[in-house]
Design an enzyme around this catalytic site. Structure first.
Site, mmCIF file in Angstrom:
data_model
loop_
_atom_site.group_PDB
_atom_site.id
_atom_site.type_symbol
_atom_site.label_atom_id
_atom_site.label_comp_id
_atom_site.label_asym_id
_atom_site.label_seq_id
_atom_site.Cartn_x
_atom_site.Cartn_y
_atom_site.Cartn_z
ATOM 1 N N THR A 377 51.385 38.737 42.546
ATOM 2 C CA THR A 377 50.399 37.695 42.313
ATOM 3 C C THR A 377 51.117 36.525 41.671
ATOM 4 O O THR A 377 52.198 36.676 41.126
ATOM 5 C CB THR A 377 49.289 38.252 41.392
ATOM 6 O OG1 THR A 377 48.736 39.412 41.997
ATOM 7 C CG2 THR A 377 48.197 37.248 41.129
ATOM 8 N N THR A 395 46.843 35.792 45.256
ATOM 9 C CA THR A 395 47.654 36.985 45.442
ATOM 10 C C THR A 395 47.699 37.457 46.889
ATOM 11 O O THR A 395 46.802 37.168 47.684
ATOM 12 C CB THR A 395 47.097 38.131 44.566
ATOM 13 O OG1 THR A 395 47.929 39.275 44.672
ATOM 14 C CG2 THR A 395 45.680 38.500 44.966
ATOM 15 N N GLU A 416 45.311 43.771 50.209
ATOM 16 C CA GLU A 416 44.375 43.736 49.093
ATOM 17 C C GLU A 416 43.387 44.897 49.078
ATOM 18 O O GLU A 416 42.762 45.183 48.049
ATOM 19 C CB GLU A 416 43.589 42.419 49.125
ATOM 20 C CG GLU A 416 43.033 42.007 47.787
ATOM 21 C CD GLU A 416 44.128 41.812 46.765
ATOM 22 O OE1 GLU A 416 44.127 42.560 45.766
ATOM 23 O OE2 GLU A 416 44.978 40.941 46.958
ATOM 24 N N ASP A 419 43.043 47.436 46.222
ATOM 25 C CA ASP A 419 42.354 47.180 44.959
ATOM 26 C C ASP A 419 40.976 47.822 44.907
ATOM 27 O O ASP A 419 40.339 47.851 43.854
ATOM 28 C CB ASP A 419 42.240 45.673 44.706
ATOM 29 C CG ASP A 419 43.411 45.135 43.900
ATOM 30 O OD1 ASP A 419 44.331 45.919 43.595
ATOM 31 O OD2 ASP A 419 43.402 43.939 43.570
ATOM 32 N N SER A 449 41.977 42.031 38.466
ATOM 33 C CA SER A 449 42.324 41.764 37.068
ATOM 34 C C SER A 449 42.715 40.308 36.842
ATOM 35 O O SER A 449 43.020 39.922 35.707
ATOM 36 C CB SER A 449 43.485 42.665 36.632
ATOM 37 O OG SER A 449 43.119 44.021 36.663
ATOM 38 N N GLY A 470 49.229 42.492 38.158
ATOM 39 C CA GLY A 470 48.416 43.653 38.482
ATOM 40 C C GLY A 470 47.472 43.992 37.349
ATOM 41 O O GLY A 470 46.816 43.128 36.778
#
Length: 580
Positions: A377, A395, A416, A419, A449, A470
């Site tokens: 990210t 990201t 992604e 996540d 996050s 992260g």
């Protein structure tokens, strides 16, 4: 009981008005000073693109759009138009907003799509290949922000990125290290390898030039035609075609139906400073505020940076907050997030009442009933001459995302979908053990996050801060705030200072080198903590921040400091803070 443990009991009885105890960080350079505007990013060419926009009369949002597109060219491990992110904005009139352009789950996604026939997660399925790709949001997000809050034409803001992609840019040591680290990941995809590796299969090195003609063509199409070129035209068609050929589930309808959300930021107050940060589907703002609310009840300045007392209190506040993060939060279109409860000062007091001042907590004792993002990210902070402030974190998730490029587009795609909660109680790549609230569903946004944060004091801009990292994004951003407000560090020291991290599970305090003295580590171990280094070090995340009115709190309070003081993490070899 060790004598050193008595300091918390003494400290809790003391007022919070002690002068901060500032540790020396001789290795930190001085913050960069400027009077009219400041841009801080992880890649110097992107920083320059943003400053050039400010000098031409663009505002902070204009500069953010230029930086975002330029990073997609010069920092492809995380800069992107094949991923997504968040933007926190505070305008010169004091109004704040939050733009969610995070990736969404494809329409064909299912709750169990990464599980085998026995209900167990398939290793790598949520990280590797087109099945891991969420619908990208960066192009839609940048255009939404530019149209509503910017002042300049899209073509002007995209020109630096297009030029650098077309003509190429010379890699410095940090750039070359990034490609070297990602070479094995990139070489698995023919289209990606053709762009980012030399004909002999080796990564480009320091002093060599990287040109990306396919990416330049994609950017040029977006520049001329707007987001339709990405979401409704040949770019989307190429990505969908590649997805279908390689086991993915992306459909043209996923791109056509993508929508940006504008949301109300999360806000809280810490020792008189107003925090403006990211709401769900980010956990960042909520959890930063929850931790700050807990810590506000303790005299951290008196206890001192890096002391066993301070680390103990931080670790316990983190432990409780990450339980809430991992079990209660998710996409607000799908779940009811208990934000008001988590931000309630009374709830923070309840947590403090449960913290034993002499012993480490036990994470298993906090197991929720419903439980069975490193340098991938990037963050940038910007403020302009009028005081408009922008914090952006976006990201690809893993470094270089999936490592896959749809042929002809030049666009690296995200992974992604990792996540999401593939299975409650099973950790993702960052070790986060998450719950049902973050389960996969079509068009849902995975919990994040990312924590782009703006802080004000007495109604005026004070700090712009954020980081990649992260699951550590929250604690990296938090510790930069604490280091400035409680420990009196200047903005560069605050970002450079070694960090600690606790995320509930695994039940351990992770520490960067020099974050804990041997004595402190011994005391914490005696309290019951498992203290350990981290294999992700040395790169937890590259903080990027701006402090307004001085380099540190003491200078701000005295007056006479530079208007803007910028700092990029000294861990970021390619980054730069630059103002004018």
């Amino acid at each position: 009981m060790p004598h050193a443990r008595s300091t918390i009991a003494v400290g809790l009885a003391l007022a919070l008005a002690f002068a901060p105890l500032t540790p020396a960080f001789a290795a930190s350079p001085a913050p960069i000073e400027a009077e009219h505007g400041m841009v801080v990013t992880t890649q110097h060419l992107a920083t320059q693109a943003g400053v050039d926009v400010l000098k031409k009369g663009g505002n902070a949002v204009d500069a953010a759009v230029a930086v975002g597109y330029t990073l997609a060219v010069v920092w492809p491990e995380a800069g992107n138009i094949g991923g997504g992110g968040f933007m926190t904005i505070r305008t010169k009139d004091g109004k704040s907003t939050f733009i969610d352009f995070r990736e969404r789950a494809p329409l064909a996604s299912t709750k169990t799509m990464y599980l085998d026939d026995k209900g167990n997660p398939v290793k790598g399925a949520s990280m590797d290949g087109y099945l891991a790709v969420g619908v990208p949001g960066s192009v839609a997000g940048f255009e939404y922000a530019r149209e509503k809050y910017g002042t300049m034409a899209r073509q002007d803001l995209m020109e630096p990125g297009i030029r650098l992609a077309r003509d190429g840019f010379v890699l410095n040591q940090g750039d070359a290290a990034s490609f070297r680290d990602g070479a094995d990941w990139l070489k698995r995809d023919t289209a990606a390898a053709a762009i980012y590796l030399k004909p002999d299969g080796k990564p480009y090195g320091t002093g060599e030039k990287l040109a990306q003609p396919d990416l330049a063509a994609s950017l040029e199409a977006i520049s001329q035609q707007g987001p339709d070129a990405f979401y409704e035209g040949p770019i989307a068609d190429a990505i969908v075609k590649a997805s279908a050929a390689k086991g993915g589930i992306l459909a043209k309808a996923d791109f056509e139906q993508y929508k940006v959300r504008e949301l109300k930021p999360v806000t809280c107050n810490y020792r008189g400073y107003d925090i403006i940060s990211s709401p769900p589907p980010s956990s960042g703002g909520v959890i930063i505020c929850e931790i700050l609310n807990v810590l506000e009840g303790y005299p951290l300045s008196y206890l001192g940076w890096g002391s066993a007392d301070t680390v103990h209190l931080m670790a316990e506040a983190m432990r409780y907050a990450y339980v809430d993060r991992n079990s209660a939060l998710g996409d607000p279109d799908f779940v009811k997030n208990p934000v008001d409860h988590l931000l309630d000062k009374n709830y923070a007091a309840e947590i403090r009442a449960n913290i034993n001042p002499y012993r480490a907590g036990v994470s298993q004792d906090l197991m929720p009933r419903d439980l069975g993002e490193p340098r991938e990210t990037t963050h940038f902070s910007i403020i302009d001459n009028d005081g408009n402030a922008v914090a952006v974190t976006y990201t690809l998730n893993g470094s270089f995302g999936t490592g896959a490029v749809a042929p002809g587009t030049g666009i690296l795609l995200n992974n992604e979908m990792d996540d999401f909660t593939s299975k409650p109680g099973v950790p993702n790549q960052f070790g986060l053990v998450q719950g049902e609230a973050n389960a996969i569903a079509p068009k849902k946004t995975p919990l994040s996050s990312m924590s782009p944060t703006i802080i004000t004091k007495d109604g005026k801009p004070f700090m712009v801060i954020g980081s990649p990292g992260g699951s550590r994004i929250i604690t990296i951003t938090l510790e930069a705030i604490l280091n400035v407000i409680d420990h009196g560090m200047d903005i560069q020291e605050a970002i450079d200072a070694p960090r600690i991290h606790h995320q509930w599970l695994p039940d351990a305090v992770y520490a960067e080198p020099h974050a804990l003295s041997p004595d402190t580590g011994k005391i914490l171990t005696g309290m019951g903590y498992k203290v350990q280094g981290d294999p992700n070090w040395p790169i937890w995340g590259y903080g990027a921040g701006i402090l307004v009115g001085g380099k540190d709190l003491a200078q701000i309070q005295k007056g006479g400091g530079a208007r803007y003081n910028g700092a990029i993490d000294s861990r970021a070899a390619s980054g730069e803070a630059l103002g004018y």
